[in-house]
Design an enzyme around this catalytic site. Structure first.
Site, PDB file in Angstrom:
ATOM      1  N   THR A  83      -7.300 -18.406  15.954  1.00 43.28           N
ATOM      2  CA  THR A  83      -6.020 -18.114  16.578  1.00 43.28           C
ATOM      3  C   THR A  83      -4.950 -18.287  15.519  1.00 43.28           C
ATOM      4  OG1 THR A  83      -4.306 -19.124  17.982  1.00 43.28           O
ATOM      5  CG2 THR A  83      -6.218 -20.457  17.511  1.00 43.28           C
ATOM      6  N   CYS A 197      -1.497 -12.011  16.083  1.00 46.03           N
ATOM      7  CA  CYS A 197      -2.095 -12.729  17.207  1.00 46.03           C
ATOM      8  C   CYS A 197      -3.486 -12.129  17.350  1.00 46.03           C
ATOM      9  CB  CYS A 197      -1.288 -12.549  18.483  1.00 46.03           C
ATOM     10  SG  CYS A 197      -2.109 -13.211  19.941  1.00 46.03           S
TER      11      CYS A 197
END
Length: 230
Positions: A83, A197
């Site tokens: 992430t 992202c």
């Protein structure tokens, strides 16, 4: 072949992509029936998301550091935090490990620099776009100028990530908004745009736009493969 450590689940939708891309990369590199050696801990994202939006970054660092130690104990030779946003606490996680942490922003910046990009747009969660832990690393360590969307567009990007992509939803209207924002970043001088992202690649891909896209999930996964087979 070295063992790749994956700290996933944030969200699991993008961790699936990591697992697939890493195994595909090892297969392409090594051939035959080879697959990646992986040690993974996949965390429950709901309490982490709550801590993110409450500003409890120390709490997230403690939780993820313990998960990272478990991955190391399982035999991992490196660690990937799957992430972009949680690289905010990468220094705390790296501090508890004896193995290298392969930083997603470093991997991405290396590719950008190699391709001669100097000004780049950044899409991601509000945390990633607005705070210094990501942008400053790109600019200070790699000399990149980073352009981000305006506040209204940042909110759109952020909300789509948490309310749709992390739940596995890809909406046509949201895709059109993302593509509009990508063009706006180009108008601001961006030569390319970072999909900063790990879920954004589920919604937007290179075939959708003439603006050069850099998918951090794919880049990070490729870095892991490079490490493992070196």
């Amino acid at each position: 072949m070295k063992t790749i450590g994956l700290l996933g689940g944030m969200s699991w939708e993008s961790t699936v992509g990591y697992y697939r891309m890493i195994n595909e990369g090892v297969k392409q590199s090594q051939g035959g029936l080879h697959s990646a050696k992986i040690a993974m801990v996949s965390v429950d994202f709901a309490p982490i998301e709550a801590m993110q939006h409450a500003g409890d970054w120390d709490g997230t660092a403690e939780l993820l550091s313990q998960a990272a130690k478990n991955i190391q104990a399982a035999g991992a030779d490196c660690l990937l935090i799957c992430t972009n946003t949680m690289h905010k606490v990468a220094p705390q996680i790296a501090a508890v490990l004896d193995i290298p942490l392969l930083h997603i922003a470093d991997a991405t910046a290396e590719v950008l620099v190699a391709e001669g990009i100097k000004t780049v747009g950044l899409l991601g969660t509000g945390f990633t776009m607005e705070e210094g832990f990501y942008k400053d690393r790109l600019s200070e360590n790699y000399g990149l100028e980073v352009v981000i969307p305006n506040p209204e567009d940042r909110k759109i990007i952020h909300d789509v990530i948490y309310q749709e992509l992390c739940l596995g939803k890809t909406e046509a209207a949201s895709k059109l908004e993302y593509l509009r924002i990508i063009q706006a970043l180009k108008a601001q001088g961006a030569e390319a745009v970072i999909l900063g992202c790990t879920e954004i690649g589920m919604l937007v891909e290179q075939a959708d736009t003439d603006v050069k896209l850099f998918d951090t999930t794919a880049i990070h996964a490729a870095k892991a493969v490079e490490f493992a087979v070196a």
